[in-house]
Design a protein around this motif. Structure first.
Motif, PDB file in Angstrom:
ATOM      1  N   LEU A 197      -6.175   9.254   3.767  1.00  0.00           N
ATOM      2  CA  LEU A 197      -5.459   8.508   2.730  1.00  0.00           C
ATOM      3  C   LEU A 197      -4.220   9.261   2.273  1.00  0.00           C
ATOM      4  CD1 LEU A 197      -8.632   7.491   0.714  1.00  0.00           C
ATOM      5  CD2 LEU A 197      -7.337   6.049   2.283  1.00  0.00           C
ATOM      6  N   ASP A 198      -3.175   8.516   1.952  1.00  0.00           N
ATOM      7  CA  ASP A 198      -1.904   9.094   1.526  1.00  0.00           C
ATOM      8  C   ASP A 198      -1.794   9.016   0.000  1.00  0.00           C
ATOM      9  OD1 ASP A 198       0.633   9.976   1.142  1.00  0.00           O
ATOM     10  OD2 ASP A 198       1.618   8.468   2.396  1.00  0.00           O
ATOM     11  N   PRO A 199      -1.914  10.136  -0.717  1.00  0.00           N
ATOM     12  CA  PRO A 199      -1.851  10.102  -2.189  1.00  0.00           C
ATOM     13  C   PRO A 199      -0.504   9.605  -2.716  1.00  0.00           C
ATOM     14  CG  PRO A 199      -1.819  12.365  -1.370  1.00  0.00           C
ATOM     15  CD  PRO A 199      -2.124  11.496  -0.202  1.00  0.00           C
ATOM     16  N   LYS A 200       0.565   9.706  -1.900  1.00  0.00           N
ATOM     17  CA  LYS A 200       1.885   9.237  -2.336  1.00  0.00           C
ATOM     18  C   LYS A 200       1.929   7.721  -2.523  1.00  0.00           C
ATOM     19  CE  LYS A 200       4.441  12.973  -0.058  1.00  0.00           C
ATOM     20  NZ  LYS A 200       5.456  13.296   0.973  1.00  0.00           N
ATOM     21  N   THR A 201       0.998   7.012  -1.844  1.00  0.00           N
ATOM     22  CA  THR A 201       0.976   5.550  -1.952  1.00  0.00           C
ATOM     23  C   THR A 201      -0.101   5.047  -2.902  1.00  0.00           C
ATOM     24  OG1 THR A 201      -0.583   5.275  -0.111  1.00  0.00           O
ATOM     25  CG2 THR A 201       1.760   5.409   0.443  1.00  0.00           C
ATOM     26  N   ALA A 202      -0.978   5.940  -3.377  1.00  0.00           N
ATOM     27  CA  ALA A 202      -2.144   5.524  -4.162  1.00  0.00           C
ATOM     28  C   ALA A 202      -1.757   5.064  -5.559  1.00  0.00           C
ATOM     29  CB  ALA A 202      -3.145   6.667  -4.246  1.00  0.00           C
ATOM     30  N   SER A 203      -2.357   3.970  -5.993  1.00  0.00           N
ATOM     31  CA  SER A 203      -2.170   3.471  -7.357  1.00  0.00           C
ATOM     32  C   SER A 203      -2.654   4.518  -8.365  1.00  0.00           C
ATOM     33  CB  SER A 203      -2.963   2.177  -7.527  1.00  0.00           C
ATOM     34  OG  SER A 203      -3.166   1.886  -8.890  1.00  0.00           O
ATOM     35  N   PRO A 204      -2.045   4.576  -9.553  1.00  0.00           N
ATOM     36  CA  PRO A 204      -2.506   5.517 -10.586  1.00  0.00           C
ATOM     37  C   PRO A 204      -3.951   5.285 -11.017  1.00  0.00           C
ATOM     38  CG  PRO A 204      -0.323   4.665 -11.118  1.00  0.00           C
ATOM     39  CD  PRO A 204      -0.821   3.852  -9.962  1.00  0.00           C
ATOM     40  N   HIS A 205      -4.509   4.120 -10.695  1.00  0.00           N
ATOM     41  CA  HIS A 205      -5.895   3.831 -11.073  1.00  0.00           C
ATOM     42  C   HIS A 205      -6.903   4.459 -10.115  1.00  0.00           C
ATOM     43  CE1 HIS A 205      -3.474   0.500 -12.768  1.00  0.00           C
ATOM     44  NE2 HIS A 205      -4.342   0.537 -13.767  1.00  0.00           N
ATOM     45  N   LEU A 206      -6.443   4.925  -8.960  1.00  0.00           N
ATOM     46  CA  LEU A 206      -7.366   5.360  -7.910  1.00  0.00           C
ATOM     47  C   LEU A 206      -7.661   6.854  -7.970  1.00  0.00           C
ATOM     48  CD1 LEU A 206      -6.072   3.337  -4.822  1.00  0.00           C
ATOM     49  CD2 LEU A 206      -7.846   2.721  -6.483  1.00  0.00           C
ATOM     50  N   ILE A 207      -8.848   7.200  -7.494  1.00  0.00           N
ATOM     51  CA  ILE A 207      -9.273   8.593  -7.371  1.00  0.00           C
ATOM     52  C   ILE A 207      -9.551   8.866  -5.895  1.00  0.00           C
ATOM     53  CG2 ILE A 207     -10.996  10.310  -8.026  1.00  0.00           C
ATOM     54  CD1 ILE A 207     -11.519   8.676 -10.558  1.00  0.00           C
ATOM     55  N   LEU A 208      -8.827   9.811  -5.318  1.00  0.00           N
ATOM     56  CA  LEU A 208      -8.981  10.162  -3.907  1.00  0.00           C
ATOM     57  C   LEU A 208      -9.716  11.484  -3.779  1.00  0.00           C
ATOM     58  CD1 LEU A 208      -6.696   8.022  -3.829  1.00  0.00           C
ATOM     59  CD2 LEU A 208      -5.658   9.331  -1.969  1.00  0.00           C
ATOM     60  N   SER A 209     -10.541  11.601  -2.756  1.00  0.00           N
ATOM     61  CA  SER A 209     -11.238  12.862  -2.498  1.00  0.00           C
ATOM     62  C   SER A 209     -10.247  13.876  -1.937  1.00  0.00           C
ATOM     63  CB  SER A 209     -12.382  12.645  -1.503  1.00  0.00           C
ATOM     64  OG  SER A 209     -11.876  12.183  -0.264  1.00  0.00           O
ATOM     65  N   ASP A 210     -10.609  15.163  -2.033  1.00  0.00           N
ATOM     66  CA  ASP A 210      -9.713  16.229  -1.572  1.00  0.00           C
ATOM     67  C   ASP A 210      -9.409  16.132  -0.082  1.00  0.00           C
ATOM     68  OD1 ASP A 210      -9.622  17.200  -4.124  1.00  0.00           O
ATOM     69  OD2 ASP A 210     -11.221  18.683  -3.805  1.00  0.00           O
ATOM     70  N   ASP A 211     -10.392  15.649   0.694  1.00  0.00           N
ATOM     71  CA  ASP A 211     -10.169  15.555   2.142  1.00  0.00           C
ATOM     72  C   ASP A 211      -9.474  14.260   2.548  1.00  0.00           C
ATOM     73  OD1 ASP A 211     -12.150  13.705   1.738  1.00  0.00           O
ATOM     74  OD2 ASP A 211     -13.596  14.603   3.138  1.00  0.00           O
ATOM     75  N   GLY A 212      -9.174  13.397   1.560  1.00  0.00           N
ATOM     76  CA  GLY A 212      -8.461  12.163   1.856  1.00  0.00           C
ATOM     77  C   GLY A 212      -9.275  11.132   2.605  1.00  0.00           C
ATOM     78  N   LYS A 213     -10.611  11.226   2.528  1.00  0.00           N
ATOM     79  CA  LYS A 213     -11.470  10.305   3.250  1.00  0.00           C
ATOM     80  C   LYS A 213     -12.173   9.292   2.346  1.00  0.00           C
ATOM     81  CE  LYS A 213     -10.871  12.152   7.347  1.00  0.00           C
ATOM     82  NZ  LYS A 213     -10.227  11.412   8.458  1.00  0.00           N
ATOM     83  N   GLN A 214     -12.105   9.479   1.011  1.00  0.00           N
ATOM     84  CA  GLN A 214     -12.789   8.571   0.098  1.00  0.00           C
ATOM     85  C   GLN A 214     -11.832   8.131  -1.008  1.00  0.00           C
ATOM     86  OE1 GLN A 214     -16.624   9.848  -1.347  1.00  0.00           O
ATOM     87  NE2 GLN A 214     -17.019  11.146   0.449  1.00  0.00           N
ATOM     88  N   VAL A 215     -12.030   6.895  -1.490  1.00  0.00           N
ATOM     89  CA  VAL A 215     -11.220   6.382  -2.590  1.00  0.00           C
ATOM     90  C   VAL A 215     -12.075   5.437  -3.436  1.00  0.00           C
ATOM     91  CG1 VAL A 215     -10.324   4.501  -1.142  1.00  0.00           C
ATOM     92  CG2 VAL A 215      -9.111   5.160  -3.225  1.00  0.00           C
ATOM     93  N   LYS A 216     -11.924   5.572  -4.752  1.00  0.00           N
ATOM     94  CA  LYS A 216     -12.579   4.659  -5.680  1.00  0.00           C
ATOM     95  C   LYS A 216     -11.667   4.441  -6.872  1.00  0.00           C
ATOM     96  CE  LYS A 216     -15.165   8.319  -8.088  1.00  0.00           C
ATOM     97  NZ  LYS A 216     -16.511   8.785  -8.482  1.00  0.00           N
ATOM     98  N   CYS A 217     -11.990   3.431  -7.666  1.00  0.00           N
ATOM     99  CA  CYS A 217     -11.179   3.113  -8.836  1.00  0.00           C
ATOM    100  C   CYS A 217     -11.748   3.831 -10.056  1.00  0.00           C
ATOM    101  CB  CYS A 217     -11.158   1.607  -9.075  1.00  0.00           C
ATOM    102  SG  CYS A 217     -10.046   1.096 -10.401  1.00  0.00           S
TER     103      CYS A 217
END
Length: 547
Positions: A371-391
């Motif tokens: 996952l690309d944190p530069k594109t992630a909505s401010p509502h999202l939480i990304l894992s450190d390895d960039g493999k998981q995302v939740k709101c």
């Protein structure tokens, strides 16, 4: 580029021009079309070409006669008027280019004669830059067999070979001095043009040969791709024919079984009816016999005999009560349904095997997606390895950018603009989600309508069990089971985006006939948290192929 105004008359420049024309010929400048060397008045190759002030060129004779016949003096091409008749000077550069063009055309027609032939001049096959002569097939042989001559530099036959040699050193003109705009030999380059900017024709030739080699390798690569395509086509046809033949045989078996079932029921019914008819005919025969006996007794006057015989005429003891006997026609209504149901079961088993093979086939195109944190909505939480995302429950304060989504969406870092790729997403435990691919130029701000027209090829889940393909007109999906892991496959050239239920090895939906012209990015939306009901993350998981 060489401007004609930079070329002057004079003996030295005349020689330079000749050499320049030769060099341009080697650089394929003379591969221009005939139209580049035609006078627009006589439509012939230039003869004593002159340039008039507006820049257009004509044969000196043509423009002179044109101005005599037409007043005032005007350019035949651009119609520019001249107050006084321009003074005409032959443009030596264009003249030599035209002459070179004539010679080139003559050479292409095979008009370069052998310099050795004493009788009729045969067509030359090669020209030697050392001997400064052209040779036909028989006179060329010494250059091919003699150890002394086979070192000479041979080229395709040309005229005026002396123009390709340095007048000062007698060496082939192999370099071009950009400062003096002239061809030079290796000695000239060292002695007189040491500090000048030179273009070595040999290096250019090597560069061109390398370009040719690369293109030949590309041809081999393309041919190999065609061979692979043929192999794949043959394999697919063989597998397809095998599957369809099995399906055809299954249908034929079902048809035979269906017909046999109907025939068997009809045979049983006919046999039962025949038994009843035979029994009835026997009773009729017996009754007819008794009827005759009764008739005979009725004529007798011996009442004692009548009373003694009457009990034997009782029909109730020897006949059957047929009141409730029926021949019931068999029911055929369910036979077709059962045959089709059995065929459907067979087809389902066959389809499952096919999808398992298809899924295994596309899984070989697995790519590593993060996952690309530069594109992630401010509502999202990304894992450190960039493999998981939740709101998350709250909107984070982070820097906005054109790349960043406003709503609960995120793209992968990886993009694809050719070939095929595949990845898997775990969606277990979620009540709402979006998964698919998106093109680079999508709108990332405000409300987004997911559809191919807007650059999104996705499917989604809403309200725990409502699945849809987000086509231009949304398609409701009826799935036999709820996917826990979704596989996404893209074939860029074929324009296909397919979604699979990985655990069930079933195809969920395919977008076909897509036209991709931009980079494609894997797209994810875990959707709103919904008070914790949809808090499970989307997880990009590695492919686990089962044998």
């Amino acid at each position: 580029e060489i401007e004609t105004s930079s070329v002057h008359t004079g003996k030295d420049n005349w020689t330079k021009t000749w050499k320049l024309v030769w060099w341009l010929g080697r650089c394929q400048v003379t591969s221009l079309s005939t139209a580049e060397f035609l006078c627009s008045i006589c439509l012939e190759v230039f003869d004593d070409p002159v340039a008039i002030p507006c820049g257009h060129n004509f044969c000196k004779k043509c423009i002179t006669e044109h101005w005599k016949a037409n007043a005032p003096c005007q350019c035949p091409n651009c119609k520019k008027d001249f107050n006084t008749k321009p003074e005409l000077h032959v443009n030596t550069f264009i003249a030599e280019m035209a002459a070179q063009f004539r010679r080139k055309e003559a050479a292409e027609l095979g008009n370069v004669p052998c310099d050795v032939c004493t009788g009729p001049k045969l067509k030359a096959l090669k020209s030697c830059l050392v001997c400064l002569a052209s040779y036909c097939e028989s006179h060329l042989e010494p250059h091919l067999t003699s150890s002394r001559l086979n070192r000479h530099q041979l080229i395709d036959p040309v005229e005026n070979l002396e123009d390709r040699m340095c007048e000062r050193h007698g060496k082939p003109l192999e370099m071009f001095c950009k400062n003096d705009q002239m061809c030079v030999c290796l000695l000239c380059a060292v002695l007189d043009h040491k500090t000048h900017d030179k273009a070595e024709l040999g290096k250019k030739e090597v560069e061109i040969k390398q370009m040719i080699q690369k293109r030949r390798l590309k041809i081999q690569e393309i041919k190999h791709s065609v061979e692979l395509s043929d192999d794949n086509a043959e394999r697919e046809m063989a597998e397809g024919v095998q599957v369809l033949t099995a399906l055809k045989e299954s249908v034929e078996r079902s048809q035979v079984e269906f017909i046999d079932t109907i025939k068997e029921k009809r045979r049983k019914t006919e046999k039962q009816a025949e038994g009843f008819i035979k029994e009835l005919e026997q009773e009729i025969s017996e009754l007819e016999k008794r009827s005759a006996d009764v008739e005979q007794l009725s004529r007798s006057e011996d009442h004692l005999e009548l009373l003694q015989s009457f009990p034997s005429l009782n029909t109730s003891q020897s006949t059957k009560d047929w009141t409730e006997v029926r021949v019931h026609p068999p029911s055929y209504e369910g036979a077709v349904v059962r045959a089709v149901s059995q065929l459907k079961e067979t087809l389902s088993e066959l389809m499952k095997k096919m999808f398992e093979a298809e899924l295994k086939s596309v899984q070989q195109y697995e790519v590593d997606v993060t996952l690309d944190p530069k594109t992630a909505s401010p509502h999202l939480i990304l894992s450190d390895d960039g493999k998981q995302v939740k709101c998350g429950d709250e909107k984070k304060t982070i820097e906005d950018s054109p790349e960043r989504f406003e709503l609960c969406c995120v793209l992968a870092k990886q993009s694809f603009s050719t070939g095929r790729f595949y990845y898997e997403v775990q969606v277990e435990g979620k009540t709402n989600w979006d998964v698919g691919v998106a093109r680079e130029s999508i709108n990332r701000k405000g409300k987004i309508t997911l559809c191919p027209q807007n650059g999104y090829w996705t499917i989604w889940l809403r309200n725990e069990d409502e699945y849809s393909a987000c086509a231009n007109a949304p398609v409701s999906l009826s799935l036999s089971s709820q996917p826990e892991k979704v596989g996404v496959f893209v074939d860029y050239e074929e324009g296909v985006v397919s979604f699979y239920d990985v655990d069930a090895a079933a195809l969920i939906y395919s977008f076909t006939n897509c036209s991709f012209t931009e980079k494609l990015y894997p797209y994810f939306s875990p959707f709103l948290n919904n008070g914790g009901k949809n808090s499970a993350p989307l997880i990009i998981s590695p492919v686990n192929q089962t044998e």
